[in-house]
Design a protein around this motif. Structure first.
Motif, PDB file in Angstrom:
ATOM      1  N   GLY A  57       0.816  -1.204   0.000  1.00 33.29           N
ATOM      2  CA  GLY A  57       0.000   0.000   0.000  1.00 33.29           C
ATOM      3  C   GLY A  57       0.851   1.255   0.000  1.00 33.29           C
ATOM      4  O   GLY A  57       2.023   1.238  -0.359  1.00 33.29           O
ATOM      5  N   ARG A  58       0.254   2.338   0.443  1.00 35.51           N
ATOM      6  CA  ARG A  58       0.923   3.638   0.432  1.00 35.51           C
ATOM      7  C   ARG A  58       1.885   3.784   1.604  1.00 35.51           C
ATOM      8  O   ARG A  58       1.603   3.363   2.714  1.00 35.51           O
ATOM      9  CB  ARG A  58      -0.135   4.743   0.489  1.00 35.51           C
ATOM     10  N   PHE A  59       3.035   4.387   1.328  1.00 34.04           N
ATOM     11  CA  PHE A  59       4.019   4.707   2.373  1.00 34.04           C
ATOM     12  C   PHE A  59       3.430   5.829   3.235  1.00 34.04           C
ATOM     13  O   PHE A  59       3.228   6.932   2.768  1.00 34.04           O
ATOM     14  CB  PHE A  59       5.307   5.165   1.695  1.00 34.04           C
ATOM     15  N   LEU A  60       3.180   5.515   4.534  1.00 27.99           N
ATOM     16  CA  LEU A  60       2.517   6.488   5.400  1.00 27.99           C
ATOM     17  C   LEU A  60       3.432   7.155   6.414  1.00 27.99           C
ATOM     18  O   LEU A  60       3.372   8.354   6.620  1.00 27.99           O
ATOM     19  CB  LEU A  60       1.368   5.808   6.154  1.00 27.99           C
ATOM     20  N   ASN A  61       4.299   6.348   7.060  1.00 24.01           N
ATOM     21  CA  ASN A  61       5.037   6.928   8.180  1.00 24.01           C
ATOM     22  C   ASN A  61       6.211   6.025   8.575  1.00 24.01           C
ATOM     23  O   ASN A  61       6.364   4.924   8.059  1.00 24.01           O
ATOM     24  CB  ASN A  61       4.098   7.101   9.386  1.00 24.01           C
ATOM     25  N   ILE A  62       7.035   6.536   9.481  1.00 21.41           N
ATOM     26  CA  ILE A  62       8.122   5.782  10.107  1.00 21.41           C
ATOM     27  C   ILE A  62       7.873   5.810  11.617  1.00 21.41           C
ATOM     28  O   ILE A  62       7.686   6.882  12.196  1.00 21.41           O
ATOM     29  CB  ILE A  62       9.496   6.419   9.816  1.00 21.41           C
ATOM     30  N   THR A  63       7.854   4.634  12.256  1.00 21.31           N
ATOM     31  CA  THR A  63       7.663   4.593  13.705  1.00 21.31           C
ATOM     32  C   THR A  63       8.871   3.939  14.367  1.00 21.31           C
ATOM     33  O   THR A  63       9.607   3.191  13.747  1.00 21.31           O
ATOM     34  CB  THR A  63       6.401   3.797  14.080  1.00 21.31           C
ATOM     35  N   ILE A  76      23.377   9.630  10.905  1.00 21.03           N
ATOM     36  CA  ILE A  76      22.997   8.360  10.287  1.00 21.03           C
ATOM     37  C   ILE A  76      23.922   8.163   9.090  1.00 21.03           C
ATOM     38  O   ILE A  76      23.846   8.877   8.102  1.00 21.03           O
ATOM     39  CB  ILE A  76      21.527   8.370   9.829  1.00 21.03           C
ATOM     40  N   TYR A  77      24.822   7.182   9.191  1.00 19.82           N
ATOM     41  CA  TYR A  77      25.818   6.979   8.145  1.00 19.82           C
ATOM     42  C   TYR A  77      25.338   6.045   7.042  1.00 19.82           C
ATOM     43  O   TYR A  77      25.871   6.073   5.931  1.00 19.82           O
ATOM     44  CB  TYR A  77      27.116   6.443   8.758  1.00 19.82           C
ATOM     45  N   SER A  78      24.368   5.196   7.338  1.00 20.81           N
ATOM     46  CA  SER A  78      23.777   4.356   6.294  1.00 20.81           C
ATOM     47  C   SER A  78      22.331   4.074   6.666  1.00 20.81           C
ATOM     48  O   SER A  78      21.965   4.025   7.846  1.00 20.81           O
ATOM     49  CB  SER A  78      24.545   3.041   6.127  1.00 20.81           C
ATOM     50  N   LEU A  79      21.508   3.874   5.630  1.00 17.80           N
ATOM     51  CA  LEU A  79      20.071   3.674   5.815  1.00 17.80           C
ATOM     52  C   LEU A  79      19.618   2.644   4.787  1.00 17.80           C
ATOM     53  O   LEU A  79      19.701   2.897   3.580  1.00 17.80           O
ATOM     54  CB  LEU A  79      19.351   5.009   5.620  1.00 17.80           C
ATOM     55  N   ASN A  80      19.169   1.474   5.251  1.00 16.16           N
ATOM     56  CA  ASN A  80      18.769   0.390   4.359  1.00 16.16           C
ATOM     57  C   ASN A  80      17.355  -0.060   4.676  1.00 16.16           C
ATOM     58  O   ASN A  80      17.028  -0.328   5.835  1.00 16.16           O
ATOM     59  CB  ASN A  80      19.709  -0.814   4.499  1.00 16.16           C
ATOM     60  N   TYR A  81      16.519  -0.173   3.635  1.00 12.89           N
ATOM     61  CA  TYR A  81      15.151  -0.678   3.787  1.00 12.89           C
ATOM     62  C   TYR A  81      15.147  -2.183   3.546  1.00 12.89           C
ATOM     63  O   TYR A  81      15.764  -2.680   2.597  1.00 12.89           O
ATOM     64  CB  TYR A  81      14.226   0.023   2.800  1.00 12.89           C
ATOM     65  N   GLN A  94       9.659  -4.984   6.262  1.00 15.34           N
ATOM     66  CA  GLN A  94       9.352  -3.547   6.162  1.00 15.34           C
ATOM     67  C   GLN A  94       9.997  -2.747   7.299  1.00 15.34           C
ATOM     68  O   GLN A  94       9.373  -1.906   7.939  1.00 15.34           O
ATOM     69  CB  GLN A  94       7.831  -3.287   6.156  1.00 15.34           C
ATOM     70  N   MET A  95      11.272  -3.040   7.538  1.00 10.66           N
ATOM     71  CA  MET A  95      12.034  -2.301   8.541  1.00 10.66           C
ATOM     72  C   MET A  95      13.088  -1.440   7.857  1.00 10.66           C
ATOM     73  O   MET A  95      13.570  -1.776   6.771  1.00 10.66           O
ATOM     74  CB  MET A  95      12.723  -3.260   9.514  1.00 10.66           C
ATOM     75  N   PHE A 110      26.114   2.613  16.579  1.00 12.00           N
ATOM     76  CA  PHE A 110      24.914   1.938  17.060  1.00 12.00           C
ATOM     77  C   PHE A 110      24.063   1.445  15.891  1.00 12.00           C
ATOM     78  O   PHE A 110      24.004   2.085  14.835  1.00 12.00           O
ATOM     79  CB  PHE A 110      24.075   2.872  17.939  1.00 12.00           C
ATOM     80  N   MET A 111      23.387   0.307  16.102  1.00 14.85           N
ATOM     81  CA  MET A 111      22.461  -0.224  15.117  1.00 14.85           C
ATOM     82  C   MET A 111      21.036   0.077  15.571  1.00 14.85           C
ATOM     83  O   MET A 111      20.649  -0.309  16.684  1.00 14.85           O
ATOM     84  CB  MET A 111      22.688  -1.728  14.935  1.00 14.85           C
ATOM     85  N   VAL A 112      20.290   0.763  14.730  1.00 12.46           N
ATOM     86  CA  VAL A 112      18.939   1.206  15.055  1.00 12.46           C
ATOM     87  C   VAL A 112      18.004   0.783  13.926  1.00 12.46           C
ATOM     88  O   VAL A 112      18.396   0.831  12.760  1.00 12.46           O
ATOM     89  CB  VAL A 112      18.879   2.746  15.234  1.00 12.46           C
ATOM     90  N   SER A 113      16.785   0.361  14.258  1.00 12.77           N
ATOM     91  CA  SER A 113      15.828   0.028  13.206  1.00 12.77           C
ATOM     92  C   SER A 113      14.484   0.680  13.492  1.00 12.77           C
ATOM     93  O   SER A 113      14.106   0.902  14.652  1.00 12.77           O
ATOM     94  CB  SER A 113      15.660  -1.492  13.058  1.00 12.77           C
ATOM     95  N   TYR A 114      13.769   1.001  12.414  1.00  9.66           N
ATOM     96  CA  TYR A 114      12.460   1.656  12.466  1.00  9.66           C
ATOM     97  C   TYR A 114      11.469   0.842  11.647  1.00  9.66           C
ATOM     98  O   TYR A 114      11.837   0.172  10.694  1.00  9.66           O
ATOM     99  CB  TYR A 114      12.533   3.088  11.905  1.00  9.66           C
ATOM    100  N   LYS A 115      10.199   0.942  11.999  1.00  9.49           N
ATOM    101  CA  LYS A 115       9.159   0.259  11.250  1.00  9.49           C
ATOM    102  C   LYS A 115       8.588   1.199  10.202  1.00  9.49           C
ATOM    103  O   LYS A 115       8.208   2.338  10.510  1.00  9.49           O
ATOM    104  CB  LYS A 115       8.031  -0.197  12.195  1.00  9.49           C
ATOM    105  N   VAL A 116       8.529   0.727   8.955  1.00  6.44           N
ATOM    106  CA  VAL A 116       7.924   1.506   7.877  1.00  6.44           C
ATOM    107  C   VAL A 116       6.429   1.162   7.848  1.00  6.44           C
ATOM    108  O   VAL A 116       6.067  -0.015   7.745  1.00  6.44           O
ATOM    109  CB  VAL A 116       8.566   1.200   6.515  1.00  6.44           C
ATOM    110  N   VAL A 117       5.596   2.178   7.970  1.00  6.71           N
ATOM    111  CA  VAL A 117       4.151   1.966   8.029  1.00  6.71           C
ATOM    112  C   VAL A 117       3.550   2.187   6.648  1.00  6.71           C
ATOM    113  O   VAL A 117       3.690   3.269   6.064  1.00  6.71           O
ATOM    114  CB  VAL A 117       3.489   2.908   9.054  1.00  6.71           C
ATOM    115  N   PHE A 118       2.901   1.148   6.117  1.00  8.81           N
ATOM    116  CA  PHE A 118       2.163   1.256   4.863  1.00  8.81           C
ATOM    117  C   PHE A 118       0.684   1.154   5.156  1.00  8.81           C
ATOM    118  O   PHE A 118       0.284   0.644   6.203  1.00  8.81           O
ATOM    119  CB  PHE A 118       2.577   0.131   3.899  1.00  8.81           C
ATOM    120  N   GLY A 119      -0.157   1.604   4.208  1.00  3.60           N
ATOM    121  CA  GLY A 119      -1.604   1.504   4.439  1.00  3.60           C
ATOM    122  C   GLY A 119      -2.362   1.842   3.188  1.00  3.60           C
ATOM    123  O   GLY A 119      -1.795   2.248   2.170  1.00  3.60           O
TER     124      GLY A 119
END
Length: 453
Positions: A182-188, A425-430, A435-436, A444-453
């Motif tokens: 679906g549509r890319f809505l947000n990052i949580t 943020i030195y690198s950013l991978n989807y 969908q992270m 540090f290693m950090v991950s975010y949830k990509v919200v679709f809808g």
């Protein structure tokens, strides 16, 4: 007649000048109010600052990461035991399966021990902070008595009134291509925040999951750290699960690209991805993409167009400086591998090309954008759409730009914000697997949830 008028006037002026001086008026001002306790206010401010330092999102994320690692590790152990029960031949196979289960139990014990220590530390911190907050509330109530003009009370009422009148604005919806989610809505999030195996040792790097993993490696994670001068790397480190990565236990270990570092075909720069069991990255001192097959241990190269900026001449940048050796950014999404770069012919604007698998890999369709690369801090791909971020502050990064490869529509008003745990943020991978969005930030290693809808 005229003389008679002049003489009295002169006499009057003379008498006025010779008169005695008037007495000065002095007033004494007595303040009936008590002196304001500035020292007590300073103490309250110091205590509040200490609370903010002790209680922060990193504390919560540490616990959440450990819980998530344990949650994913336990079903794997249960599956291993079930396999042993079904297929045990009481001989070699059973011995090997028991060894695997023993290793799993050892890692789970380490994870539980770390979880217990973290929980106990959080409990003590919560108790201490609760007592401090009660003291702060009491002290602030006392200090409010000195606000005789009711400035604070009126300001609070004004803020409540503004909040009630503020209109609710709808977020800008970014464009999307043909996307199964679906549509890319947000990052949580952040959902995961960990220093991993080498806390604070390697500032630059990348990590994530293989969107097209080999059989038996579906849950594996990979990590590439720039171990030489914060510029080069000569191996990829593998972990059999997320919990292994969090607690810093690498079962598979390192797979070397070359025994020397740096040298021909080793990694240059932090923007690296793993896809289909092969590592894609900027080749050492070349404007080319390297593909290193982790199984055959062979490397092949794909040359980029003439005029491609490389060797730290076409970097991503923030407000104050640029990120060294980020000329080429590799990205993955649902359709495969992409490379983002810039050329002298494009006057520093971002160029996007699709990379096709193979040995060597080949360059497919290319798109030219109108966004200046040095005005961008990072990029990633999701469902055929290129997204670009920019530095807002030490705490916030903004996804501000998108380019849809299916429609070639550009937008500069995305307005989705990422809450950072470190300034850079030195690198950013989807990862299209779950969908992270995986970020590598100041070691540090950090991950975010990509919200679709």
């Amino acid at each position: 007649m005229k003389l008679c008028v002049i003489i009295p006037l002169c006499a009057l002026f003379t008498l006025t000048q010779q008169g005695p001086p008037q007495d000065q008026c002095v007033c004494d001002l007595t303040n009936s109010e008590k002196a304001f306790p500035h020292a007590k206010l300073s103490t309250v401010e110091d205590n509040a600052s200490k609370c903010n330092i002790n209680i922060n999102p990193k504390k919560t994320l540490e616990l959440e990461s450990l819980m998530l690692g344990l949650e994913r590790r336990l079903p794997q152990l249960q599956e291993d035991v079930s396999v042993l029960e079904r297929e045990n031949d009481s001989e070699l196979y059973g011995a090997l399966s028991l060894l695997v289960i023993e290793n799993e139990l050892t890692e789970i014990k380490k994870l539980i021990k770390k979880l217990n220590m973290t929980t106990q530390g959080h409990h003590r911190l919560t108790t201490d902070t609760n007592d401090q907050l009660k003291d702060l509330i009491t002290e602030m109530a006392k200090l409010e008595k000195y606000d005789t003009l009711q400035v604070v009370k009126r300001k609070q009422a004004h803020e409540r009134l503004k909040k009630g009148l503020r209109p609710t604005s709808q977020p800008t919806q970014p464009p999307h291509g043909i996307c199964p989610h679906g549509r890319f809505l947000n990052i949580t999030g952040p959902r995961i925040y960990t220093a991993g195996e080498y806390p604070g040792s390697y500032m630059y790097g990348a990590w994530g999951r293989d969107p097209k993993p080999e059989v038996g490696k579906e849950n594996w994670y990979w990590l590439v750290m720039l171990t030489s001068s914060n510029i080069y790397a000569n191996y990829v480190r593998l972990y059999s699960s997320l919990s292994s990565l969090i607690v810093g236990v690498s079962g598979p270990g390192n797979i070397e690209i070359h025994s020397s570092n740096p040298t021909t075909n080793t990694v240059q720069g932090p923007n690296v991805v793993l896809y289909g069991g092969a590592l894609y990255y900027n080749c050492y001192k070349k404007y080319a993409v390297c593909r290193f097959n982790l199984t055959t241990k062979t490397a092949t190269t794909m040359q980029l167009p003439e005029g491609t900026r490389f060797n730290s001449k076409g970097n991503f940048c923030n407000l104050d400086a640029c990120y060294s050796y980020t000329d080429l950014d590799l990205a993955t999404d649902e359709s495969g591998v992409w490379v983002i770069y810039t050329t002298s012919q494009d006057f520093g604007n971002l160029v996007l090309s699709k990379v096709e698998e193979g040995e060597p890999p080949t360059l497919n369709q290319t798109w030219h954008t109108s966004v200046f690369k040095q005005g961008v801090s990072n990029t990633f791909m999701a469902c055929g759409v290129l997204y670009a971020t920019r530095y807002v502050s030490k705490e916030v990064e903004e996804i501000f730009y998108s380019f849809d490869t299916s429609t070639e529509v550009e937008k500069f008003n995305i307005g989705i914000f990422i809450k950072k745990m470190s300034p850079n943020i030195y690198s950013l991978n989807y990862s299209p697997v779950d969908q992270m969005l995986h970020a590598y930030c100041d070691s540090f290693m950090v991950s975010y949830k990509v919200v679709f809808g």
